[in-house]
Design an enzyme around this catalytic site. Structure first.
Site, PDB file in Angstrom:
ATOM      1  N   CYS A 143     -18.903  -6.112   8.902  1.00  0.00           N
ATOM      2  CA  CYS A 143     -18.234  -4.821   9.036  1.00  0.00           C
ATOM      3  C   CYS A 143     -17.619  -4.288   7.744  1.00  0.00           C
ATOM      4  O   CYS A 143     -18.050  -3.244   7.254  1.00  0.00           O
ATOM      5  CB  CYS A 143     -17.154  -4.921  10.105  1.00  0.00           C
ATOM      6  SG  CYS A 143     -17.867  -5.115  11.751  1.00  0.00           S
TER       7      CYS A 143
HETATM    8  P1  NAD Z   1     -25.787  -7.240  15.870  1.00  0.00           P
HETATM    9  O1  NAD Z   1     -26.762  -7.030  14.784  1.00  0.00           O
HETATM   10  O2  NAD Z   1     -25.184  -8.604  16.095  1.00  0.00           O
HETATM   11  O3  NAD Z   1     -26.422  -6.783  17.270  1.00  0.00           O
HETATM   12  C1  NAD Z   1     -27.137  -5.603  17.437  1.00  0.00           C
HETATM   13  C2  NAD Z   1     -28.197  -5.849  18.527  1.00  0.00           C
HETATM   14  O4  NAD Z   1     -28.806  -4.611  18.868  1.00  0.00           O
HETATM   15  C3  NAD Z   1     -29.312  -6.780  18.103  1.00  0.00           C
HETATM   16  O5  NAD Z   1     -29.387  -7.862  19.022  1.00  0.00           O
HETATM   17  C4  NAD Z   1     -30.566  -5.892  18.160  1.00  0.00           C
HETATM   18  O6  NAD Z   1     -31.735  -6.615  18.538  1.00  0.00           O
HETATM   19  C5  NAD Z   1     -30.158  -4.889  19.197  1.00  0.00           C
HETATM   20  N1  NAD Z   1     -30.922  -3.619  19.206  1.00  0.00           N
HETATM   21  C6  NAD Z   1     -31.353  -2.872  18.155  1.00  0.00           C
HETATM   22  N2  NAD Z   1     -31.972  -1.747  18.599  1.00  0.00           N
HETATM   23  C7  NAD Z   1     -31.915  -1.776  19.941  1.00  0.00           C
HETATM   24  C8  NAD Z   1     -32.362  -0.909  20.980  1.00  0.00           C
HETATM   25  N3  NAD Z   1     -32.983   0.259  20.703  1.00  0.00           N
HETATM   26  N4  NAD Z   1     -32.147  -1.254  22.268  1.00  0.00           N
HETATM   27  C9  NAD Z   1     -31.515  -2.394  22.568  1.00  0.00           C
HETATM   28  N5  NAD Z   1     -31.058  -3.272  21.639  1.00  0.00           N
HETATM   29  C10 NAD Z   1     -31.263  -2.967  20.345  1.00  0.00           C
HETATM   30  O7  NAD Z   1     -24.626  -6.179  15.622  1.00  0.00           O
HETATM   31  P2  NAD Z   1     -23.061  -6.302  15.971  1.00  0.00           P
HETATM   32  O8  NAD Z   1     -22.366  -7.177  14.997  1.00  0.00           O
HETATM   33  O9  NAD Z   1     -22.920  -6.566  17.425  1.00  0.00           O
HETATM   34  O10 NAD Z   1     -22.596  -4.807  15.653  1.00  0.00           O
HETATM   35  C11 NAD Z   1     -22.996  -3.727  16.464  1.00  0.00           C
HETATM   36  C12 NAD Z   1     -22.193  -2.513  16.034  1.00  0.00           C
HETATM   37  O11 NAD Z   1     -20.804  -2.737  16.264  1.00  0.00           O
HETATM   38  C13 NAD Z   1     -22.315  -2.166  14.556  1.00  0.00           C
HETATM   39  O12 NAD Z   1     -22.236  -0.787  14.389  1.00  0.00           O
HETATM   40  C14 NAD Z   1     -21.078  -2.826  13.946  1.00  0.00           C
HETATM   41  O13 NAD Z   1     -20.658  -2.197  12.761  1.00  0.00           O
HETATM   42  C15 NAD Z   1     -20.065  -2.618  15.045  1.00  0.00           C
HETATM   43  N6  NAD Z   1     -18.969  -3.595  15.075  1.00  0.00           N
HETATM   44  C16 NAD Z   1     -19.219  -4.914  14.853  1.00  0.00           C
HETATM   45  C17 NAD Z   1     -18.170  -5.833  14.903  1.00  0.00           C
HETATM   46  C18 NAD Z   1     -18.400  -7.291  14.622  1.00  0.00           C
HETATM   47  O14 NAD Z   1     -17.414  -8.004  14.403  1.00  0.00           O
HETATM   48  N7  NAD Z   1     -19.627  -7.791  14.629  1.00  0.00           N
HETATM   49  C19 NAD Z   1     -16.871  -5.385  15.200  1.00  0.00           C
HETATM   50  C20 NAD Z   1     -16.659  -4.036  15.452  1.00  0.00           C
HETATM   51  C21 NAD Z   1     -17.723  -3.148  15.391  1.00  0.00           C
END
Ligand code: NAD
Length: 422
Positions: free
Chosen positions: A264
């Site tokens: 992030c």
């Molecule tokens: P991640 O990469 O762990 O997970 C994203 C998932 O989305 C993947 O499993 C991917 O296969 C899936 N995906 C992609 N396209 C898709 C579609 N069309 N349909 C269904 N699934 C699909 O990402 P994350 O860490 O969970 O982060 C997700 C969002 O949340 C980002 O914008 C991130 O900035 C935000 N965020 C993350 C955190 C954190 O600590 N990881 C905290 C707050 C916000």
């Protein structure tokens, strides 16, 4: 309520499991069949303390699929929790958001019942009402806020403490422009006792970026001051403990070390910088935050070279590969630039992490991996401490050269010890 979650990564898996725990029926969707199969089995696709237990406990209320149509059709509200990575120039890559919106829009075209779409992924202010809305409307032939609901609900969880962060958050931010979305989100979060800020969609999106940018700024500030304190022979930890006692300042994220990593802070600060530049207001503070954060991990190697000037052929142990303790996430881990620098210097790198060695192995297949932290300490000529895992606190570092990037007090006992800012 009946909820679908698009994206079963850290945010999607946690959010879905917690909504199920609150009594909702949750359909998880991911394009990765392996993640879907894991969740369908009641297990978490990522490491997060307590998440396996929560998913298996709620198995009767959850299902998982790769079929977006089936998930959106059978639910009332869809959360988009797909990744929003950086492009090489630092700007935000919205490809996953765009494809998720296209998929959802195509289902809405055929769906008669009112449906609400909530963007939970971190997206720059203007994205939900801009590109997301345009794609949803084009694909569905319908109008947002009239024929379907559209809202922003940014996520503030911290990996490693994501479940308590969900159930006892500092606040929940709800960005809305239609009553149906506001009512649905207020109902969904009714059981969570915390301040709830209901605002516009662009403000909700901006709150997320400004929060991350400010925390990143605190860390780079603590590192710049930490570098000065080390040079002056002052204990930086004591300084920040004292400064953090000021109620206006707060001690959280106010520790010197080797900088911030993770999925992030780095990408979100870069995206905000890119947005500010494109808007004609290039930021000076945020650019410095990134510059300090890029230099800081390399200081660890610089300190090592004070003790071992020629690293060629020397075995250097890197203890900690996850970007922080209690996660297997290695995205933008500070261990990455450190290992790259060690390899440039000709060192033989040996690494260890309790959880993150598998994913690190695909990034660095040619370094060696220790079977245990003890094995690493015994074998290496010097140890660099890069993640403050609790178990590293219990190790015996006697007689070793240790360069500490995270302030693990035990590492100073009986060792030749130097800290990055202390
Ligand atoms: P991640 O990469 O762990 O997970 C994203 C998932 O989305 C993947 O499993 C991917 O296969 C899936 N995906 C992609 N396209 C898709 C579609 N069309 N349909 C269904 N699934 C699909 O990402 P994350 O860490 O969970 O982060 C997700 C969002 O949340 C980002 O914008 C991130 O900035 C935000 N965020 C993350 C955190 C954190 O600590 N990881 C905290 C707050 C916000």
């Amino acid at each position: 309520m009946k909820i679908s979650i698009l994206g079963c990564g850290y945010v999607g898996a946690v959010t879905g499991a917690c909504f199920a725990e609150l009594g909702n029926a949750v359909v998880f969707v991911d394009i990765d069949p392996a993640k879907v199969a894991t969740i369908a089995d009641g297990r978490s696709p990522i490491y997060e303390p307590g998440l396996d237990e929560l998913l298996s406990k709620s198995l009767s209320r959850i299902s998982a699929t790769t079929n977006t149509k089936q998930a959106v059709d059978g639910t009332e509200i869809t959360f988009i929790a797909v990744g929003t990575p950086s492009r090489p120039d630092g700007s935000i890559d919205l490809a996953y958001i765009e494809s998720a919106c296209r998929d959802i829009g195509a289902v809405l075209k055929e769906k008669d019942a009112y449906h609400i779409v909530v963007v939970k992924s971190t997206v720059l202010s203007g994205t939900t009402e801009g590109i997301a809305r345009r794609i949803l409307e084009e694909a569905s032939g319908k109008t947002a806020h009239l024929d379907f609901g559209l809202a922003s609900n940014p996520e503030f969880l911290k990996e490693g403490s994501a479940l308590p962060d969900f159930f006892e958050p500092d606040r929940i931010v709800i960005g809305v422009a239609d009553d149906a979305s506001r009512e649905a989100l207020e109902r969904l979060y009714a059981a969570i006792d915390c301040p709830k800020l209901v605002t516009t969609i662009p403000v909700a999106e901006m709150i997320k970026y400004v929060s991350n940018a400010f925390l990143a700024t605190k860390i780079s500030f603590a590192n710049e001051i930490g570098n000065l304190c080390k040079t002056l022979g002052i204990d930086t930890a004591e300084v920040f403990a004292g400064v953090g006692m000021d109620g206006r300042i707060n001690p959280a994220f106010f520790r010197s070390g080797i900088g911030f990593g993770g999925s992030c802070f780095p990408k979100d600060v870069r995206a905000l910088i890119a947005q500010a530049k494109a808007a004609g207001v290039p930021p000076k503070i945020l650019s410095s935050v990134v510059a300090v954060n890029e230099e800081q991990p390399l200081r660890l190697v610089g300190l090592l070279k004070k003790h071992i000037p020629d690293l060629k052929g020397r075995t250097i142990g890197v203890l900690g590969l996850a970007f922080k303790p209690d996660t297997d996430d290695i995205r933008e881990s500070r261990a990455i630039p450190i290992i790259e620098e060690l390899l440039k210097e000709g060192a033989a790198v040996m690494a260890y992490d309790p959880l993150a060695m598998d994913s690190f192995g695909t990034l660095f297949p040619d370094i060696s991996y220790a079977s245990s932290a003890e094995d690493l300490i015994q074998t290496a000529d010097a140890v660099l401490l890069t993640t403050e895992w609790k178990e590293f606190e219990a190790l015996d570092y006697t007689g070793k050269l240790v360069i500490d990037g995270r302030r693990v007090p035990k590492a100073a006992v009986g060792s030749i010890y130097e800290g990055v800012c202390w």
